[in-house]
Design a protein around this motif. Sequence first.
Motif, PDB file in Angstrom:
ATOM      1  N   HIS A  58       0.844  -1.204   0.000  1.00 32.55           N
ATOM      2  CA  HIS A  58       0.000   0.000   0.000  1.00 32.55           C
ATOM      3  C   HIS A  58       0.875   1.247   0.000  1.00 32.55           C
ATOM      4  O   HIS A  58       1.543   1.542   0.988  1.00 32.55           O
ATOM      5  CB  HIS A  58      -0.916  -0.019   1.229  1.00 32.55           C
ATOM      6  CG  HIS A  58      -1.968   1.036   1.209  1.00 32.55           C
ATOM      7  ND1 HIS A  58      -3.058   0.988   0.369  1.00 32.55           N
ATOM      8  CD2 HIS A  58      -2.096   2.194   1.909  1.00 32.55           C
ATOM      9  CE1 HIS A  58      -3.824   2.051   0.566  1.00 32.55           C
ATOM     10  NE2 HIS A  58      -3.263   2.805   1.498  1.00 32.55           N
ATOM     11  N   HIS A  60       1.028   5.527  -1.492  1.00 43.92           N
ATOM     12  CA  HIS A  60       0.558   6.688  -2.242  1.00 43.92           C
ATOM     13  C   HIS A  60       1.823   7.498  -2.526  1.00 43.92           C
ATOM     14  O   HIS A  60       2.310   8.223  -1.635  1.00 43.92           O
ATOM     15  CB  HIS A  60      -0.403   7.542  -1.423  1.00 43.92           C
ATOM     16  CG  HIS A  60      -1.583   6.793  -0.857  1.00 43.92           C
ATOM     17  ND1 HIS A  60      -2.699   6.490  -1.598  1.00 43.92           N
ATOM     18  CD2 HIS A  60      -1.812   6.296   0.382  1.00 43.92           C
ATOM     19  CE1 HIS A  60      -3.573   5.842  -0.835  1.00 43.92           C
ATOM     20  NE2 HIS A  60      -3.058   5.693   0.374  1.00 43.92           N
ATOM     21  N   HIS A 221      -9.598   0.874   1.656  1.00 45.75           N
ATOM     22  CA  HIS A 221      -9.243   1.425   2.972  1.00 45.75           C
ATOM     23  C   HIS A 221     -10.403   1.083   3.903  1.00 45.75           C
ATOM     24  O   HIS A 221     -11.550   1.420   3.596  1.00 45.75           O
ATOM     25  CB  HIS A 221      -9.186   2.955   2.933  1.00 45.75           C
ATOM     26  CG  HIS A 221      -8.002   3.535   2.228  1.00 45.75           C
ATOM     27  ND1 HIS A 221      -8.115   4.457   1.218  1.00 45.75           N
ATOM     28  CD2 HIS A 221      -6.670   3.371   2.426  1.00 45.75           C
ATOM     29  CE1 HIS A 221      -6.911   4.833   0.823  1.00 45.75           C
ATOM     30  NE2 HIS A 221      -6.017   4.185   1.525  1.00 45.75           N
ATOM     31  N   HIS A 258      -5.591  -1.157   6.743  1.00 45.47           N
ATOM     32  CA  HIS A 258      -5.755  -0.644   8.116  1.00 45.47           C
ATOM     33  C   HIS A 258      -6.590  -1.586   9.002  1.00 45.47           C
ATOM     34  O   HIS A 258      -6.033  -2.222   9.883  1.00 45.47           O
ATOM     35  CB  HIS A 258      -6.318   0.782   8.169  1.00 45.47           C
ATOM     36  CG  HIS A 258      -5.536   1.771   7.344  1.00 45.47           C
ATOM     37  ND1 HIS A 258      -4.196   1.963   7.538  1.00 45.47           N
ATOM     38  CD2 HIS A 258      -5.898   2.591   6.308  1.00 45.47           C
ATOM     39  CE1 HIS A 258      -3.757   2.875   6.671  1.00 45.47           C
ATOM     40  NE2 HIS A 258      -4.766   3.261   5.917  1.00 45.47           N
ATOM     41  N   ASP A 309       2.462   3.102   2.723  1.00 46.55           N
ATOM     42  CA  ASP A 309       1.342   4.048   2.734  1.00 46.55           C
ATOM     43  C   ASP A 309       1.768   5.477   2.410  1.00 46.55           C
ATOM     44  O   ASP A 309       1.986   5.812   1.248  1.00 46.55           O
ATOM     45  CB  ASP A 309       0.624   3.924   4.099  1.00 46.55           C
ATOM     46  CG  ASP A 309      -0.747   4.579   4.116  1.00 46.55           C
ATOM     47  OD1 ASP A 309      -1.105   5.227   3.116  1.00 46.55           O
ATOM     48  OD2 ASP A 309      -1.462   4.458   5.130  1.00 46.55           O
TER      49      ASP A 309
END
Length: 410
Positions: A58, A60, A221, A258, A309
């Motif tokens: 994960h 970004h 998410h 998460h 993340d």
Amino acid sequence: MNGSGVWHADQAWIGHRADDVLIEVEGGRIKSVTEGVPVPAGATRLEGWTIPGLANVHSHAFQRTLRGTTESGGGDFWEWRREMYRAAEGWDPATYAKEASVVFREMVAAGITAVGEFHYLHEHGNGLGEALIDAARAVGIRITLIDACYLRGGLDRSLEGVQQTFSDGDADLWAARVDELKDGEGVRIGAAIHSVRAVDAPSMRTVAAWARKRNAPLHIHLAEQQAEVEECLAVEGCTPPQLLEREGILGPDLTAVHAIQVTDDDVSLLGRHHVSICACATTERDLGDRVGPLRKLVEAGSPLCVGSDSNAVIDILEEARGVELDQRRATGRRVLHQPEDLFRAATVDGMRALGWDAGELKPGLLADFITIGQQPPVLWRQLDLGYLMFGSSAHDVTNVVIGGTTLLSR
Ligand SMILES: [Zn+2]
């Protein structure tokens, strides 16, 4: 990523610790793994501990620009999110490709051989998604572009500000756009429901059907903050995992990122459907998220994986031990996950969540492996997963091979 060659590792993890391991690679895949072999002429030597490449499930990429900038001032998750929205604005494809290349190079240097980019910047249609693919190709890292459907600002709110650029208008338009993106060498296209906040129930079903028709990874998410759970209870009358169950979204092809604010009932739902759980410890810490019941999720049947993340930190070994260490402080108990379980989360279970046939040193699998440097004889130790997972970091990676091609050697 179609490299061939022969590598010789001092020690390697091949399901157990092995000495003098010969790894033969043909056309980007492992052809044979043999232990107890002296170094043959022409083999590339790997000095230290050789393990499968690490999976960053994960990411970004654009959020790396926030590194260091959100560490002063104050606030909570939602205040951080306002800063993040500022960082999400104004990218053009060329600038984004440049930024992503920097992030992906840092990942390769950290031993990450596959990254899942959870992507919702749709201001230029597929322009920024293609920029991520171009950057990954240029760097040589595998990418699963997890294109996220994002249609509303909350369960009871429409899109505001920069969020409007995340939306395709509806799920069919999302699917039509994502259909234009193609799998290729080192590239997989996956799908995401951004969150139960951002996608209504019928649209969730469209996204899941799109992914399942193509056998593509499906991510979401899930329950990072209590506010999401409360909104879901108020509007839908159930928790986020219950909503996903009701809509037929739960399954072993789903990765829930998460999964912090979950009840015991949610835990058994997710576990029963073997939903993968992606923990992002360094980001969750950074944002002040609580600690999720990861041990209970594993016991219920969910595999674990990890991701960098927000890219405030890029270190998958730190993410994996963070899973354990954060729970130690939250529960007052030690060793809720054995080192081999953390190792699986960082390697094979992560690769599976990204749709890659990798994460173990086994014939037939993709030839992605890395070496954690040990300088014999002074610092030499026998390869041990406890030491590896708790005593090593991204900075100890000395060699990276992806698809039989050496990307890093130092
Ligand atoms: Zn995320």
